[in-house]
Design a protein around this motif. Structure first.
Motif, mmCIF file in Angstrom:
data_model
loop_
_atom_site.group_PDB
_atom_site.id
_atom_site.type_symbol
_atom_site.label_atom_id
_atom_site.label_comp_id
_atom_site.label_asym_id
_atom_site.label_seq_id
_atom_site.Cartn_x
_atom_site.Cartn_y
_atom_site.Cartn_z
ATOM 1 N N VAL A 117 0.839 -1.210 0.000
ATOM 2 C CA VAL A 117 0.000 0.000 0.000
ATOM 3 C C VAL A 117 0.868 1.252 0.000
ATOM 4 N N ILE A 118 1.808 1.326 0.949
ATOM 5 C CA ILE A 118 2.629 2.544 1.018
ATOM 6 C C ILE A 118 4.043 2.239 0.527
ATOM 7 N N SER B 184 6.708 -0.535 1.206
ATOM 8 C CA SER B 184 6.592 -0.640 2.666
ATOM 9 C C SER B 184 7.129 0.575 3.431
ATOM 10 N N ILE B 185 7.008 0.446 4.739
ATOM 11 C CA ILE B 185 7.143 1.610 5.628
ATOM 12 C C ILE B 185 8.561 2.181 5.699
ATOM 13 N N VAL B 186 9.569 1.317 5.615
ATOM 14 C CA VAL B 186 10.945 1.824 5.757
ATOM 15 C C VAL B 186 11.254 2.759 4.595
ATOM 16 N N ARG B 187 10.876 2.343 3.385
ATOM 17 C CA ARG B 187 11.098 3.196 2.212
ATOM 18 C C ARG B 187 10.179 4.420 2.241
ATOM 19 N N HIS B 188 8.961 4.229 2.761
ATOM 20 C CA HIS B 188 8.007 5.345 2.809
ATOM 21 C C HIS B 188 8.592 6.504 3.621
ATOM 22 N N PHE B 189 9.306 6.154 4.687
ATOM 23 C CA PHE B 189 9.910 7.191 5.536
ATOM 24 C C PHE B 189 11.350 7.502 5.118
ATOM 25 N N ASP B 190 11.738 6.983 3.966
ATOM 26 C CA ASP B 190 13.080 7.244 3.437
ATOM 27 C C ASP B 190 14.157 6.875 4.455
ATOM 28 N N GLU B 191 13.935 5.745 5.115
ATOM 29 C CA GLU B 191 14.892 5.268 6.114
ATOM 30 C C GLU B 191 15.754 4.155 5.506
ATOM 31 N N PRO C 100 -0.611 10.157 -2.136
ATOM 32 C CA PRO C 100 0.286 10.259 -0.968
ATOM 33 C C PRO C 100 0.752 8.918 -0.395
ATOM 34 N N TYR C 101 0.234 7.808 -0.921
ATOM 35 C CA TYR C 101 0.749 6.509 -0.449
ATOM 36 C C TYR C 101 2.193 6.302 -0.909
ATOM 37 N N GLY C 102 2.629 7.101 -1.885
ATOM 38 C CA GLY C 102 3.987 6.945 -2.412
ATOM 39 C C GLY C 102 4.003 5.948 -3.565
ATOM 40 N N LEU C 103 5.206 5.498 -3.898
ATOM 41 C CA LEU C 103 5.399 4.671 -5.092
ATOM 42 C C LEU C 103 5.789 3.238 -4.729
ATOM 43 N N SER C 104 5.422 2.317 -5.582
ATOM 44 C CA SER C 104 5.915 0.926 -5.573
ATOM 45 C C SER C 104 5.410 0.049 -4.432
ATOM 46 N N GLY C 105 4.758 0.614 -3.450
ATOM 47 C CA GLY C 105 4.241 -0.200 -2.339
ATOM 48 C C GLY C 105 5.351 -0.913 -1.582
#
Ligand SMILES: Cc1ncc(COP(=O)(O)O)c(C=O)c1O
Length: 399
Positions: A192-193, A210-217, A203-208
């Protein structure tokens, strides 16, 4: 609305006895369970591999596993990944291995399967402490008091009830500063994100991814666990970790040797799902976001509170009076809407309500029907009004 026998489905409509309902309790967020391209991919895999490998993974893994693990690591931007059948199996086997006889800090709202796994860790000598839900300060306070040399922090990514994600940057920073390992269960976020980008259609972002990439971590001090059984509609789960940890888990985590494998059809639908995700995933997520926005806008219009501040497709609607839950369930059932009921004592009394999950496979007509029924629900039952927000982390830490 619980333990229902579903006699038939037609898209996201389900038949229970002679009653058709629009399903808003499915976790198939991307609609991959019904995607023609994914469905059509399965027979070829069955011809080549049969229905079920039936070797434990340590005995022999069809190359499909390797293909998934490689593609997954690339999608997530992680060093490596390991597939096991379910997240429950991963938590129960991996958390005690990572915890050893050290300290486990567990978010008070972590998923039940994490709690159960932490009990196993405690039985193996770990000390388990809860911190306030999504509260980095509380976690930091507890870590500062802790003298152990092996620390594990366990929490959910996108929360399965509130639909919100934790402040991952804060938790990642704390994990690194205290040399702890952050163990994240993003069952509901994966697919999803994903990573943020200038050209993201929602705003879910790209490629789904997951959360680590969503927060650019980065994955420094982070182990990500998730599964394919929600967004990818397949029975398989994974741990994204270093190649070294993957090697250790192959012998240290019992399911790799002692449990049966994923069905071939599920491995096939994961691979086909990855293709569809790459080709159409971002458009599907934009559609999912738009549909979820309609539900959130409806709640806003009728003045009903939801804990969802993320816009992610899990929307909980708490009732003003928890005693109404059975009548609310009946009302929704009779009006053709199927949702998850969150009843006391599964949730605290002030959180009793219904959980709506939107999927891309819900038609516009189904969303319209949901909006209409929610409007009528609000005239017959008291929903918690906007403005009674309970801050994340405010709940009691009672046993
Ligand atoms: C947050 C979370 N973790 C774990 C699980 C269990 O996943 P699995 O069915 O792969 O064991 C679920 C299932 O609903 C979940 O919501």
């Amino acid at each position: 609305m619980t333990d229902a026998v579903i006699d038939e489905i037609d898209g996201r409509m389900i038949r229970i006895g002679d009653h058709w309902l629009a399903d808003f309790a499915s976790c198939n967020y991307l609609g991959f369970d019904l995607d023609r391209e994914i469905l059509a991919s399965v027979p070829e895999y069955l011809e080549r591999w049969g229905t079920h490998p039936s070797w434990s993974r340590l005995l022999g893994s069809p190359v499909l596993y390797e293909q998934i693990e490689e593609r997954l690591a690339e999608l997530l931007g992680a060093e490596d990944s390991l597939i096991l059948p379910t997240i429950t199996l991963i938590h129960g086997s991996v958390i005690p291995v990572l915890a050893r006889d050290g300290s486990v800090f567990i978010d008070s709202r972590a998923h039940k399967t994490i709690y159960d796994a932490s009990r196993l860790a405690a039985a193996n000598g770990a000390t388990v402490t809860r911190f306030r839900h999504s509260d980095p300060d509380d976690l930091e306070r507890l870590l500062a008091q802790d003298g152990s040399t092996n620390r594990l922090i366990c929490m959910d990514g996108v929360n399965s009830m509130t639909g919100n994600a934790p402040d991952l940057r804060a938790f990642a920073r704390i994990a690194r500063e205290h040399d702890a390992l952050l163990y994240l269960d993003d069952a509901h976020g994966f697919g999803v994100i994903g990573e943020r980008g200038e050209n993201e259609p929602c705003p879910y972002g790209l490629s789904g991814n997951s959360i680590v990439r969503h927060f650019d971590e980065s994955y420094d001090h982070i182990v990500l666990v998730s599964g394919f059984s929600k967004s990818y509609s397949s029975l398989a789960a994974f741990i994204a970790c270093s190649s070294n940890l993957r090697r250790i888990l192959k012998t240290a985590a019992p399911p790799y040797l002692y449990s049966g494998p994923c069905p071939v059809a599920s491995l096939a639908t994961v691979l086909a799902g990855m293709d569809v995700n790459a080709e159409r995933g971002d458009a599907i997520r934009a559609d999912l976001w738009r549909k979820t926005e309609q539900v959130l806008a409806c709640l806003n219009q009728i003045g009903a509170r939801t804990p969802n501040v993320s816009g992610f497709p899990i929307v909980e609607v708490p009732l003003a009076r928890h005693e109404d839950i059975d009548a609310v369930g009946r009302f929704l059932f009779e009006n053709g809407i199927y949702v998850t009921l969150a009843a006391y004592p599964l949730v605290p009394k002030d959180e009793v309500g219904v959980r709506i999950q939107v999927t891309a496979a819900n038609t516009q007509a189904e969303i319209d029907a949901l909006v209409d029924v929610l409007g009528r629900l609000a005239t017959q039952f008291e929903l918690q009004p906007i403005g009674q927000e309970k801050r994340d982390g405010q709940e009691e830490l009672a046993a």
